[in-house]
Design an enzyme around this catalytic site. Structure first.
Site, mmCIF file in Angstrom:
data_model
loop_
_atom_site.group_PDB
_atom_site.id
_atom_site.type_symbol
_atom_site.label_atom_id
_atom_site.label_comp_id
_atom_site.label_asym_id
_atom_site.label_seq_id
_atom_site.Cartn_x
_atom_site.Cartn_y
_atom_site.Cartn_z
ATOM 1 N N VAL A 454 117.459 76.984 6.225
ATOM 2 C CA VAL A 454 117.448 77.086 7.687
ATOM 3 C C VAL A 454 117.385 78.557 8.096
ATOM 4 C CG1 VAL A 454 118.612 74.918 8.223
ATOM 5 C CG2 VAL A 454 119.989 76.908 7.676
ATOM 6 N N HIS A 455 117.141 79.438 7.123
ATOM 7 C CA HIS A 455 117.152 80.880 7.387
ATOM 8 C C HIS A 455 115.770 81.480 7.108
ATOM 9 C CE1 HIS A 455 121.762 81.107 6.338
ATOM 10 N NE2 HIS A 455 121.516 80.337 7.375
ATOM 11 N N MET A 456 114.852 81.336 8.024
ATOM 12 C CA MET A 456 113.543 81.940 7.828
ATOM 13 C C MET A 456 113.533 83.318 8.503
ATOM 14 S SD MET A 456 113.562 78.555 8.037
ATOM 15 C CE MET A 456 113.148 78.025 9.689
#
Lengths: 522, 177
Positions: A454-456
């Site tokens: 969920v960390h782009m």
């Protein structure tokens, strides 16, 4: 065409200043000082600061406006409503990496776990040193972090909110003598409803929806939900506004909406910001728009105990195991609903039923890995497509992390552990601490790893050199006038911790820069 | 949301896959239709091209059984349960990544749908809504003052250092989320 349309509000639960698809009765043109595309961590924080500074701010959000009372434990319904593409977004590679983005007013902050960590000092030093960014070191950022933490109420959890799954994680870490710390979370007395990923039903989590968005509205910002921005308009090298359309309830195109503004901000995340720049024809001399994608690959393992854990009773991620942070590994306990667990196991039929009968005895332990490889976002038929290849180095790191995590959970009393990858030709399952060595002895096909994120980050990276970076240190796009990026796209490198607070602090700093230089943006 | 609804051919294949993917309780409790309906809701939220690929894949899966020797010229949706499970397995450990990804995707959608059924969650003792109501109430009882104090702080003026409150700054009063 209606200039400066200010549709009448319906009498319902929406705050003043929020306009939804129902409020559009024709094509509209709006004028504003600033138009911000995206209402998540970056967009909402920037909107609040600029609106308080007296600027006329319009925020456009593709997702819907939901309120706290709309959030329930019906996981699949929440995912369908608030996750882009029903949560089925994927970076192509081997293994493919499933990623999730919130699509709602408040952006991904509405569906994240509520972890609030400052950017590690060594990362800020690296950005200062390698990207040539002034005013970015820890001492410079301190007032911005402090301000964000005040706004979103960053605290450790009240003890009574901590559930058995997190207690067991801590027991395991303590038994190993590893560093484990209470998590810092943006919450006001979070009672541990453990529904963070589906919208906080108590209002305790201080997502942008309940913190920065109301503040922005209070100071006069206008927020239009259900609006998909197609492109940024331009006049020569100057950004002049945006053009988009209302998203109808069936997903189709509704009325056209044009916003003319003195400053245009793309704050739609590291997947969609580069796509918006690309669709709008902006070419960076750096050639880095859409490049440099990092994403903190995440894997999880399922540890099954003899005792009742009831992981849904108690807060999500009360602790983080920081023993291996220097290696780029963080561990935490993250409860996941049974339907999502069932989706991700390799079991079917009767075997699936037998596994899930132990659901209330499960601890789901997750791992964040600071990655060393980078991928890219390319625009295909106007839509972004992410590509990412997990490096062998990072795959080995994930294996090592799983081994450490498994050791820790066995130490806490786990009886068996389901791994996020196969061991040889079989599903990865460990029956005791002696089995952990199989992670290294048996072949682990990289393609079998179940990797999510969920960390782009990083696809419009900031830096002082216009030939190497897309934006300057405030997110202003090099060689373009009045165009800013304000989301995790800006990160020159992955940061190794949850990114929300970094995004909000950078947004606050960018707002300060705009307000201190009114002539440049008037 | 796309308003997607299964075509009869798609529904037939999914109906036949529920007993393969789900524990026996799915059939015993008469949940097949509900599970397939739920799969439809999820498919409706997927990107159009992804959904199209899935539908085409289901069709290919169904017809592929015609040339699978043990199937004896029957499509997948007409295979007996034990044979259907064997056929599904040939895709799950399939000859190409496409076979495998399709089988994985189908399995995920059906497993998700099964464990989202209220009756299944109830049987598991998974009652998050009750828990949420309980802790929500307790939070308000214990911490009402702190909650109110923070809510007020969200709309108090707090300009950035060196930035004077702007004369054009307007304020609104109605509600938060």
């Amino acid at each position: 065409m209606v200039a400066n349309a200010r549709p009448a509000l319906r009498q319902d639960s929406r705050p003043d200043g929020v306009y939804t698809r129902d409020d559009h009765h024709g094509d509209s043109v709006l004028d504003a000082d600033v138009v911000i595309v995206g209402s998540g961590a970056g967009g909402a924080a920037l909107a609040a600061e600029l609106a308080e500074g007296g600027l006329d701010v319009v925020v456009l959000e593709e997702g819907r406006y939901w309120s706290t009372r709309d959030f329930t434990a019906n996981a699949s319904q929440m995912i369908r409503q608030m996750y882009r593409d029903g949560g089925a977004t994927m970076a192509l590679g081997s293994p493919p990496v499933l990623y999730q983005e919130g699509r709602a007013v408040g952006g991904s902050t509405v569906v994240n776990g509520g972890m609030s960590w400052r950017t590690p000092e060594k990362i800020l030093d690296r950005w200062w040193r390698e990207a040539g960014l002034d005013g970015i070191r820890a001492a410079d950022m301190e007032p911005y972090f402090e301000r964000v933490e005040r706004r979103i109420h960053v605290r450790t959890q009240d003890p009574e909110s901590i559930g058995r799954d997190n207690q067991l994680l801590k027991i395991g870490a303590d038994a190993k003598g590893w560093k484990v710390i209470p998590n810092l979370r943006n919450q006001v007395h979070c009672p541990g409803s453990n529904n963070c990923a589906f919208g906080c039903p108590t209002g305790a989590k201080q997502s942008a929806l309940v913190s920065y968005v109301p503040r922005a509205l209070h100071f006069g910002a206008r927020l239009y939900s259900d609006v998909r921005v197609e492109r940024i308009t331009r006049s020569g090298k100057r950004a002049t506004g945006v053009v988009g359309h209302v998203v109808r309830a069936d997903g189709g195109r509704g009325h056209r909406l044009t916003v003319r503004a003195k400053l245009v901000v793309s704050a739609c995340g590291a997947i969609h910001s580069p796509a918006l720049l690309d669709r709008s024809g902006f070419r960076s001399p750096s050639g880095m728009v859409g490049k440099n994608l990092s994403l903190h690959p995440n894997v999880k393992l399922v540890a099954i105990f003899d005792e009742d854990v009831r992981g849904w009773e108690g807060v999500h991620q009360a602790y983080q195991v920081r023993e291996f942070q220097d290696e780029g590994l963080l561990f935490a306990a993250v409860n996941i609903p049974p339907s999502i667990i069932a989706m991700t196991t390799s079991h079917t039929g009767r075997e699936l039923g037998e596994l899930m009968a132990d659901y209330d005895k499960m601890v789901i332990a997750g791992m964040l890995c600071e990655d060393t490889n980078t991928g890219a976002v390319r625009t295909v038929a106007g839509q972004p497509q992410a590509f990412y290849q997990l490096s062998d180095f990072d795959a080995d790191k994930l294996k090592r992390g799983c081994a450490l995590l498994a050791e820790m959970m066995f130490e806490a009393g786990a009886k068996r552990i389901m791994l996020p990858f196969a061991l040889g030709d079989h599903a990865g399952e460990l029956r005791g601490p002696d089995d952990v060595r199989r992670i290294f002895a048996d072949p682990v096909p990289k393609s079998s790893m179940e990797v999510v994120t969920v960390h782009m980050m990083g696809t419009a990276r900031m830096g002082s050199d216009r030939t190497r970076a897309v934006t300057d240190g405030f997110g202003l796009v090099h060689d373009v006038d009045r165009l800013m990026v304000c989301d995790a796209s800006l990160f020159p490198t992955p940061i190794g911790v949850n990114p929300m607070e970094t995004i909000q602090a950078l947004a606050t700093r960018a707002a300060h820069h705009v307000l201190e230089n009114p002539r440049r943006f008037s | 949301m796309s308003g997607y609804q299964h075509a009869p051919a798609t529904r037939r294949v999914l109906d036949s896959l529920v007993p393969v993917v789900c524990p026996p309780e799915a059939v015993e409790l008469g949940l097949v239709a509900d599970i397939v309906d739920h799969v439809g809701l999820t498919m409706g939220a997927l990107p159009g091209r992804f959904r199209g690929g899935l539908i085409m894949g289901l069709r290919t899966y169904d017809l592929g059984a015609l040339i699978w020797p043990p199937g004896r010229l029957r499509p997948a949706h007409r295979l007996a349960p034990a044979l259907a499970a064997r056929y599904f397995d040939t895709w799950l450990h399939g000859p190409t990544p496409i076979h495998k990804q399709l089988a994985l995707g189908i399995r995920q959608l059906i497993a998700l749908a099964h464990y989202e059924q209220p009756v299944i969650q109830e049987r598991m003792g998974y009652r998050p809504a009750q828990w949420i109501e309980q802790v929500k109430r307790r939070r308000l009882e214990l911490y009402a003052d702190d909650i109110e104090r923070h809510a007020r702080s969200l709309i108090e003026p707090d300009p950035l250092p060196g930035i004077a409150p702007h004369p054009r700054a307007r304020t609104r009063t109605k509600g938060v989320a």
